[in-house]
Design a protein around this motif. Structure first.
Motif, PDB file in Angstrom:
ATOM      1  N   VAL A   9       0.851  -1.196   0.000  1.00  0.00           N
ATOM      2  CA  VAL A   9       0.000   0.000   0.000  1.00  0.00           C
ATOM      3  C   VAL A   9       0.880   1.237   0.000  1.00  0.00           C
ATOM      4  CG1 VAL A   9      -1.854   1.228   1.173  1.00  0.00           C
ATOM      5  CG2 VAL A   9      -1.731  -1.271   1.317  1.00  0.00           C
ATOM      6  N   ALA A  14      -3.680   5.078   1.248  1.00  0.00           N
ATOM      7  CA  ALA A  14      -4.105   4.926   2.634  1.00  0.00           C
ATOM      8  C   ALA A  14      -4.825   6.164   3.157  1.00  0.00           C
ATOM      9  CB  ALA A  14      -2.905   4.616   3.519  1.00  0.00           C
ATOM     10  N   ALA A 143       2.522   3.350   3.129  1.00  0.00           N
ATOM     11  CA  ALA A 143       1.484   3.924   3.994  1.00  0.00           C
ATOM     12  C   ALA A 143       1.973   3.968   5.428  1.00  0.00           C
ATOM     13  CB  ALA A 143       0.206   3.098   3.896  1.00  0.00           C
ATOM     14  N   TYR A 148      -2.894   4.094   7.399  1.00  0.00           N
ATOM     15  CA  TYR A 148      -3.269   2.767   6.912  1.00  0.00           C
ATOM     16  C   TYR A 148      -4.393   2.177   7.760  1.00  0.00           C
ATOM     17  CZ  TYR A 148      -2.742  -2.281   6.108  1.00  0.00           C
ATOM     18  OH  TYR A 148      -2.975  -3.598   5.833  1.00  0.00           O
ATOM     19  N   PRO A 361      -6.504  -4.287   1.147  1.00  0.00           N
ATOM     20  CA  PRO A 361      -5.150  -3.878   0.727  1.00  0.00           C
ATOM     21  C   PRO A 361      -4.490  -4.848  -0.242  1.00  0.00           C
ATOM     22  CG  PRO A 361      -5.384  -3.794   3.125  1.00  0.00           C
ATOM     23  CD  PRO A 361      -6.559  -4.548   2.598  1.00  0.00           C
TER      24      PRO A 361
END
Length: 570
Positions: A9, A14, A143, A148, A361
């Motif tokens: 990610v 995020a 992230a 996140y 994710p």
């Protein structure tokens, strides 16, 4: 050794869902269904009847025992105390300024709101755990943990709202909603346990005690003990928690024991085990219930288990997987042995939403597109259907939907509400904007794949409880049936009732404002209401001698449910 996480990610993906959008979505989901309706059959009106008894607003009823609520001698179908207490307190707090049924529904709307918050909080803390973090990039840009966690929690909350089975049961004033609330609070407490703060123990205490007093003491013990075991084995710095956090784990075990003793002291332990029949039909029906009730969470749960399968080889290192998996497994297993299955399965939704959140994710673009297109077609079809039925009822064009409604709920007269129309139109326009936004080119976000499912579920629920609420209310309420009774009896001192269900008794008290009597205490009552199926037995036992039949009153929308009305011969 920790396995490489499958979550990759970037910082931009995020970003959290805008708070105003999330709050408006929750508001649009929570309030419709609680406002503007009558109590629904069966559990909704029956629960309200016990709340009214405790609050002292039931006509002709004496003082009720708060530790043993009864309705004309009948104990509640769902053995619980706290849900009826909450409703009674809401009625007393309203003090006549708000209608009793509305006061109860507003109180339970607050409970649903807290349950949604607790689910978000639990997922947030799980996403903050070390094992849930995404891959660290070689040159930065991944992230950040807080961003996140917020994005994953937003996606999990959207997944919970999107679950089809949540809509009706979460908008009824029954023990099912309080069980959902306290299961969510317990989930939030267990998920945040490793923070070391006192709040997790407080949330766990509320969850365990609330479940024990809401008709689920055995499940509270199972979830509490299972959660304690998972937390005790969890490792973050190479040592299991039972070595480094033993006092707090002992405190958690003490809370589990205290909740069990509380239920025992208030006589809340009941044997409700009912094994599922060994028939293919029963298992098939249960499978169908699970598929539609937990949609769209269950495909994402499967994806989570597949994508994080390497991490499950060392489950003690990945609390974000093991804790919700344990909670979901226990709640789902209870579904197999505790009827009704849908109300038991409701308690698995927070944990399933948490597992679904950790699929987001790792989703591939093709899988996300499949969810979007299916959701778009499914909910757009339902939106068009609801609007067509409404137009048919208002204008007669097209004619067939209105004819079908007249056949299903005879006696229903459509009405127009400008407020309902404006709300429904605004929500539909918001859906069209949401669809246009989703198919457009925007920066990736973890929660994007859950926007359409949550928005579609909310829209359809809002349309059902605005545009079609009069017909929905007419079919689900006892009010039309009780009005026919009052037209025939007129004002009476008391009404004798026999062989009626809890919901029917509560409906006569609330909608008809009758003083109900039964058995020998009803000797001075000149009118008798009895379930039509019980009439042959009463005739055979000569219990209807001296009574003259006055007609049969059937409930619109369910011709199998009917009252037989009798009057005492002068």
């Amino acid at each position: 050794m920790n396995q490489p996480t499958p979550a990759i990610v970037a910082h931009g993906a995020a970003r959290p869902l805008p708070r105003i959008a999330l709050w408006l979505l929750c508001l649009a989901y929570v309030l419709p269904g609680f406002i503007g309706r009558e109590p629904w059959k069966n559990a909704d009106i029956a629960s309200f009847g016990y709340m009214s008894m405790l609050a002292g607003t039931t006509p002709g009823a004496g003082a009720a025992s708060w530790l043993d609520p009864v309705l004309l001698g009948q104990a509640p179908e769902f053995e619980a105390l706290l849900p009826y207490w909450i409703g009674a307190w809401a009625i007393q707090l309203a003090g006549g300024w708000i209608a009793p049924d509305l006061a109860v529904r507003l109180a339970f709307a607050v409970l649903l709101t807290v349950a949604l918050w607790a689910c978000w909080s639990g997922i947030y803390h799980l996403a903050r755990s070390a094992g849930a973090q995404p891959v660290a990039f070689a040159f930065g840009g991944e992230a950040q943990p807080v961003d996140y966690a917020r994005a994953v929690a937003d996606g999990g909350l959207l997944a919970l709202i999107a679950c089809l089975g949540l809509a009706q049961l979460s908008h009824e004033t029954t023990p099912a909603l309080t069980q959902l609330l306290f299961a969510s609070l317990l989930f939030a407490g267990l998920a945040s346990f490793s923070s070391g703060r006192p709040q997790p123990l407080l949330l766990a205490a509320l969850g365990l005690g609330g479940l024990s007093l809401s008709g689920a003491p055995a499940l509270a013990q199972m979830l509490g003990l299972g959660g304690t075991l998972v937390l005790a084995l969890a490792t973050t710095d190479g040592r299991p928690a039972w070595q480094r956090d033993r006092p707090r784990l002992i405190a958690l075990l003490a809370l589990v024991l205290a909740a069990g003793l509380l239920a025992w002291g208030l006589d809340q332990w009941r044997w409700r085990i009912s094994l599922l029949p060994f028939e293919w039909r029963s298992w098939r029906n249960l499978g169908r219930l699970y598929l539609w009730f937990t949609w769209p969470a269950w495909p994402l749960v499967i994806w989570t288990l597949w994508r994080w399968r390497r991490q499950l080889q060392t489950p003690q290192r990945y609390l974000h997987l093991t804790l919700p998996l344990m909670l979901a497994a226990l709640a789902t297993s209870v579904t197999l042995v505790t009827p009704p299955a849908d109300r038991s399965l409701l308690l698995a939704l927070p944990a399933l939403a948490a597992l679904a959140a950790f699929a987001l994710p790792t989703l591939r673009r093709s899988f996300g597109a499949l969810i979007d297109w299916f959701t778009l077609l499914f909910f757009s079809g339902w939106v068009i259907t609801i609007w067509v039925v409404w137009l048919s009822l208002q204008t007669g064009i097209p004619a067939k939907p209105a004819a079908n409604v007249a056949r299903l709920i005879p006696g229903f007269l459509p009405s127009f509400s400008m407020t309902a129309f404006v709300l429904a139109l605004a929500a539909t326009l918001a859906w069209l904007w949401l669809v246009a936004w989703r198919v457009g080119r925007h920066r990736p976000a973890i929660w994007k794949s859950m926007v359409l499912p949550a928005g579609g579920t909310t829209l359809c629920w809002l349309l059902l409880t605005t545009l079609t609420l009069p017909g929905f209310d007419y079919a689900r309420s006892y009010a039309p049936m009780i009005r026919k009774v009052t037209q025939l009896t007129g004002p009476v001192n008391c009404l004798r009732v026999e062989s009626l269900s809890r919901a029917q008794l509560a409906a006569l008290q609330f909608h008809g404002n009758y003083v109900l009597r039964s058995g020998s205490s009803a000797d001075d009552c000149d009118w008798l209401v009895i379930d039509v199926d019980a009439v042959p037995t009463w005739i055979a036992m000569r219990n209807l001698e001296g009574w003259t039949p006055q007609g049969t009153i059937r409930r619109p929308g369910d011709r199998s449910e009917a009252f037989a009305l009798y009057r005492r011969q002068p």
